[in-house]
Design an enzyme around this catalytic site. Sequence first.
Site, PDB file in Angstrom:
ATOM      1  N   PRO A  40       0.837  -1.212   0.000  1.00 24.50           N
ATOM      2  CA  PRO A  40       0.000   0.000   0.000  1.00 24.50           C
ATOM      3  C   PRO A  40       0.865   1.251   0.000  1.00 24.50           C
ATOM      4  CG  PRO A  40      -0.805  -1.575   1.617  1.00 24.50           C
ATOM      5  CD  PRO A  40       0.508  -2.109   1.120  1.00 24.50           C
ATOM      6  N   CYS A  41       0.468   2.222  -0.845  1.00 22.08           N
ATOM      7  CA  CYS A  41       1.306   3.409  -1.028  1.00 22.08           C
ATOM      8  C   CYS A  41       0.650   4.681  -0.517  1.00 22.08           C
ATOM      9  CB  CYS A  41       1.654   3.577  -2.509  1.00 22.08           C
ATOM     10  SG  CYS A  41       0.197   3.735  -3.588  1.00 22.08           S
ATOM     11  N   LYS A  42      -0.486   4.576   0.191  1.00 23.20           N
ATOM     12  CA  LYS A  42      -1.197   5.784   0.628  1.00 23.20           C
ATOM     13  C   LYS A  42      -0.317   6.672   1.497  1.00 23.20           C
ATOM     14  CE  LYS A  42      -5.935   3.905   0.539  1.00 23.20           C
ATOM     15  NZ  LYS A  42      -5.616   2.544   0.096  1.00 23.20           N
ATOM     16  N   PHE A  90       2.751   7.279   1.275  1.00 20.02           N
ATOM     17  CA  PHE A  90       3.782   7.981   0.519  1.00 20.02           C
ATOM     18  C   PHE A  90       3.201   8.806  -0.638  1.00 20.02           C
ATOM     19  CE2 PHE A  90       5.613   3.822   1.858  1.00 20.02           C
ATOM     20  CZ  PHE A  90       6.371   4.307   2.908  1.00 20.02           C
ATOM     21  N   ASN A 145       6.269   0.881  -6.068  1.00 19.44           N
ATOM     22  CA  ASN A 145       5.537   1.856  -5.277  1.00 19.44           C
ATOM     23  C   ASN A 145       5.519   3.198  -5.996  1.00 19.44           C
ATOM     24  OD1 ASN A 145       4.684   3.355  -2.611  1.00 19.44           O
ATOM     25  ND2 ASN A 145       4.740   1.173  -2.099  1.00 19.44           N
TER      26      ASN A 145
END
Length: 602
Positions: free
Chosen positions: A108-110, A112, A156
């Site tokens: 999950p990249c939320k 960043f 990512n």
Amino acid sequence: MNKMEIRHFHLFCGIGGGAAGFNRGQARINGLEGKFRCLGGIDVDPNAIKDFNTVSGVPGAVLDLFDRQQYIDWHGQEPPSDWQEATPDDIRRAAGNERPHMVFTSPPCKGFSGLLSQRVSATKRYQALNRLTVRGLWLTLEAWRDDPPEFVLLENVPRIATRGGPLLDQLEAMLSHYGYTVARTTHDCGELGGLAQSRRRFLLVARHAEKVPPFLYEPVTRPLRGVGEVIGKLPVPGTPGAGAMHQLPSLQWKTWVRLAFVEAGSDWRSLRRLAIENGYLRDYLITPERYGHRGALGVVGWDETAGTVTGQSRPANGRFSVADPRYPGGHEYGQYGVRTWSETCGAVSGQSAPGGGRYAIADPRLSGVRHNNVYRIIPWDRHSAAVTAGGGPSAGGLAVADPRPHIPGKPFPKYRVTPFAQPAHTVIAGSGKGEGAFAVADPRTGIDRHQGDHYLTANHYGVLPWDAPSGSVTASAKHDNGQWSVADPRELPAPTDNLVTMIRALDNTWHRPFTTLELAALQGLVDTDNDLTLCGNSHSAWRERIGNMVPPPAAQAIASVMGTTLLLAWSGETFVLGSTPIWVRPLAIAATIKNNPPQDTL
């Protein structure tokens, strides 16, 4: 060629875009051909795993990789009583108890993402999500610590390289402990996969130094494609049978209007160039494209087939006019026609008048002495011709170019307009024909009109309410001579009404949102296949899963390069030249030493 199986496994797999791309990987070198096989994938979203099963062709596992504290920090509550922390054994079981050669992770990249403020990303909740990346990778490395995968990749958002710098340092230290050499790279998925979108991503590439000594080269890039080249293969949105994912979203009317006035290639900032007065566009008007009858005032081509003739076949309610090419040389269509001097005249009839045919002639004899001075204007400083009994403008030189302006009190009151506050000149018998007290500048407006006034009772430019009856329809009913207009509420919806509509923009195109299926096509998940239906019935959930997906064509390009490198290592090669930049660069001398794991540098 000897076929060599290349097994891949996916952590945080989503709907399986990366897995589908790896399945399509191609690698051939030194008589060896790679055959890619997916061992499975792990994700916490049950619906995403259902889609993964369909997209990748193998079963995935629903598994929460949080530890207990991370779960509490993210969800704000204790986990359920039957919840347990994942272990390395869970990772192995998800892979069918087989060892992969490549592990591809897309955590999950939320935390960043640039869509999240720095303040929010630093909260305990999002830090727990960031730490999930470390825990997931640690579980994977522990699952096969005795026989590590040859490659481990972490995909990512690009901002992880800056906002997540300390996290990446921790990941690299952990990978180095397990024998990997690491490079931080960025790439454009669109260029890797030949997509119609530019999608910049970060990719951490970890190569097990002892198992894979050859260089790992970057994939070849391709030019980006146009959006229309991809979505043009799909049917028009809303076409019957197009599928649930190929429907336009229902947007507010004001949103459709804004989209229509955004210049193609621009964004909301182009709206600032529009002139708005009292909340309305000053310079533009939105009207129905098919105003009134379809084809009203239409003209049929001479060689074109006419439509059905009805009892109402009139120019204003259909294409009931024709572009007749016979006018220039025809006789029966020669109204106001002029014949040449040498041309034969047609039959003389009782309607032999200019408006009834070609009954006029181009007479070349004008150069004679007669009528030389017809409508002649004499300059002010020249003498006049002889004054004759027919001394009018059309019978001789009896007009003059008088340079003198009007002088008050002098006898030149032609078409004089008298100010409202001044006395009039003498009223003479000719007043009203341009002479004398001819006109007045009346400052009074129609504000004080009263009963009986013509413009009051005739309702000029009157507009009827939608729910009011009309007056008697007359033969001369027009918008400017009575109440012959209506306030039609059907044309423009309320600003907040949700609907699907088509507004033809200034560039003669339809500015509309992408459908969910078109977004999947831009991501490379579908091409001409419009039968794709993801799990559930929520467009927002579908779009989130599609947006989180690694584009399969980009994943295919990455898998193909890594597969080729694997085949080189398995065939005993330790060095190969390539035409693209090196992803992970070992020291040149160390690449030739087989029994000593190379100490790599970037």
